[in-house]
Write an enzyme that holds these catalytic residues in place. Sequence first.
Site, PDB file in Angstrom:
ATOM      1  N   TYR A  33       0.828  -1.206   0.000  1.00  0.00           N
ATOM      2  CA  TYR A  33       0.000   0.000   0.000  1.00  0.00           C
ATOM      3  C   TYR A  33       0.857   1.247   0.000  1.00  0.00           C
ATOM      4  O   TYR A  33       2.080   1.188   0.184  1.00  0.00           O
ATOM      5  CB  TYR A  33      -0.959  -0.012   1.194  1.00  0.00           C
ATOM      6  CG  TYR A  33      -0.343   0.319   2.542  1.00  0.00           C
ATOM      7  CD1 TYR A  33       0.522  -0.560   3.175  1.00  0.00           C
ATOM      8  CD2 TYR A  33      -0.632   1.523   3.176  1.00  0.00           C
ATOM      9  CE1 TYR A  33       1.077  -0.252   4.412  1.00  0.00           C
ATOM     10  CE2 TYR A  33      -0.088   1.843   4.415  1.00  0.00           C
ATOM     11  CZ  TYR A  33       0.772   0.948   5.029  1.00  0.00           C
ATOM     12  OH  TYR A  33       1.319   1.265   6.248  1.00  0.00           O
ATOM     13  N   ARG A  52       8.255   4.215  -4.568  1.00  0.00           N
ATOM     14  CA  ARG A  52       8.317   3.198  -3.501  1.00  0.00           C
ATOM     15  C   ARG A  52       7.337   2.066  -3.781  1.00  0.00           C
ATOM     16  O   ARG A  52       7.620   0.902  -3.491  1.00  0.00           O
ATOM     17  CB  ARG A  52       8.049   3.818  -2.133  1.00  0.00           C
ATOM     18  CG  ARG A  52       8.216   2.784  -1.010  1.00  0.00           C
ATOM     19  CD  ARG A  52       8.133   3.389   0.368  1.00  0.00           C
ATOM     20  NE  ARG A  52       6.838   4.018   0.588  1.00  0.00           N
ATOM     21  CZ  ARG A  52       6.563   4.805   1.636  1.00  0.00           C
ATOM     22  NH1 ARG A  52       7.483   5.062   2.539  1.00  0.00           N
ATOM     23  NH2 ARG A  52       5.365   5.341   1.761  1.00  0.00           N
ATOM     24  N   LYS A 148       6.456  -2.141   1.901  1.00  0.00           N
ATOM     25  CA  LYS A 148       5.285  -1.550   2.557  1.00  0.00           C
ATOM     26  C   LYS A 148       4.070  -2.466   2.409  1.00  0.00           C
ATOM     27  O   LYS A 148       3.158  -2.196   1.615  1.00  0.00           O
ATOM     28  CB  LYS A 148       5.008  -0.144   1.989  1.00  0.00           C
ATOM     29  CG  LYS A 148       4.111   0.703   2.878  1.00  0.00           C
ATOM     30  CD  LYS A 148       4.171   2.159   2.444  1.00  0.00           C
ATOM     31  CE  LYS A 148       3.111   3.015   3.099  1.00  0.00           C
ATOM     32  NZ  LYS A 148       3.209   3.103   4.544  1.00  0.00           N
ATOM     33  N   GLU A 180      11.551   2.207  14.569  1.00  0.00           N
ATOM     34  CA  GLU A 180      10.671   3.281  14.078  1.00  0.00           C
ATOM     35  C   GLU A 180       9.401   3.296  14.910  1.00  0.00           C
ATOM     36  O   GLU A 180       9.215   2.452  15.786  1.00  0.00           O
ATOM     37  CB  GLU A 180      10.359   3.087  12.584  1.00  0.00           C
ATOM     38  CG  GLU A 180       9.775   1.748  12.247  1.00  0.00           C
ATOM     39  CD  GLU A 180       9.712   1.448  10.750  1.00  0.00           C
ATOM     40  OE1 GLU A 180       9.668   2.375   9.932  1.00  0.00           O
ATOM     41  OE2 GLU A 180       9.686   0.251  10.401  1.00  0.00           O
ATOM     42  N   LEU A 204      10.906   1.068   7.310  1.00  0.00           N
ATOM     43  CA  LEU A 204      10.330   1.556   6.058  1.00  0.00           C
ATOM     44  C   LEU A 204      11.119   2.789   5.605  1.00  0.00           C
ATOM     45  O   LEU A 204      11.480   3.634   6.431  1.00  0.00           O
ATOM     46  CB  LEU A 204       8.857   1.940   6.260  1.00  0.00           C
ATOM     47  CG  LEU A 204       8.178   2.313   4.942  1.00  0.00           C
ATOM     48  CD1 LEU A 204       7.906   1.066   4.112  1.00  0.00           C
ATOM     49  CD2 LEU A 204       6.888   3.069   5.175  1.00  0.00           C
TER      50      LEU A 204
END
Length: 284
Positions: A33, A52, A148, A180, A204
């Site tokens: 996504y 990405r 992702k 993160e 990410l």
Amino acid sequence: MDRIVYVNGDYVPESEARVSVFDRGFLFADAVYEVTSVLDGKLIDFAGHARRLQRSLGELEMPAPVDEETLLQIHRELVVRNGIEDGLIYLQVTRGAADRDFAYPEDATPTLVLFTQAKPGMADSPASRKGARVISIPDIRWGRRDIKTVQLLYPSMGKMMAKKAGCDDAWMVEDGAVTEGTSNNAYIVKGRKIFTRNLSHDILHGITRAAVLRLAREAQMEVEERTFTIDEAKAADEAFTTSASAFVMPVVEIDGVQLGDGTPGPIARRLREVYLDESRKTAI
Ligand code: PMP
């Protein structure tokens, strides 16, 4: 509310949108996504998100459902059809529907779904003026966090742990170092120098991260991309996170330890301003 959403070539009211129960996004989280923000009806860093997406698809040997130009047109059409001034566009690509089998199907057609979320005034949220309070939790996610995917159950659990602790978010920690946030990249500031974890399979590769680091360097701020420990974070002068949906979000407390005077720090505030200014200028 009955938004117009995009499903496999059609613009339909959300109440009529359908995806197969055999879709591998549903059965295996076999899907990737992107979330792109919209300010003043324009897309922020569309090219970065499209790039990405290509990378995520490539890593999973998933075909791209449409080319980049078509993807841009779909984003724009949804903004117009739903009258979005400020908000988000969520995009998901799955490997498609096939009889349930762990092995990838050879001939599935990818599913492409996009929808909007209106967020009036998102660039000036009360949360960003107050700053976020975070807790730390162990990072028990898989080893390819750079892709992702929609495997977001642990980040959801992390948000709930934070909520139950009366906080706003969680920072994930592995071997003592911060990876993160549940849905953002993490930064600390010590003596005016900005530290954020280096890129690898562990985090990410945030589109907002790339833009903010570039802008910080252009503004002659010192930046070092390296791992930092949760103990270093608690002793930092300030901290913040970045994401497409929250831009630059100051962090004012970690595990009950107040950072600085407990209000958003000057570097986080400055970067938020610079990022929003630049984003509005370059939005398409
Ligand atoms: N890390 C994680 C785990 C995320 O979910 C996100 C947002 N999707 C980010 C970082 C920030 O990435 P971006 O700036 O591209 O939104």
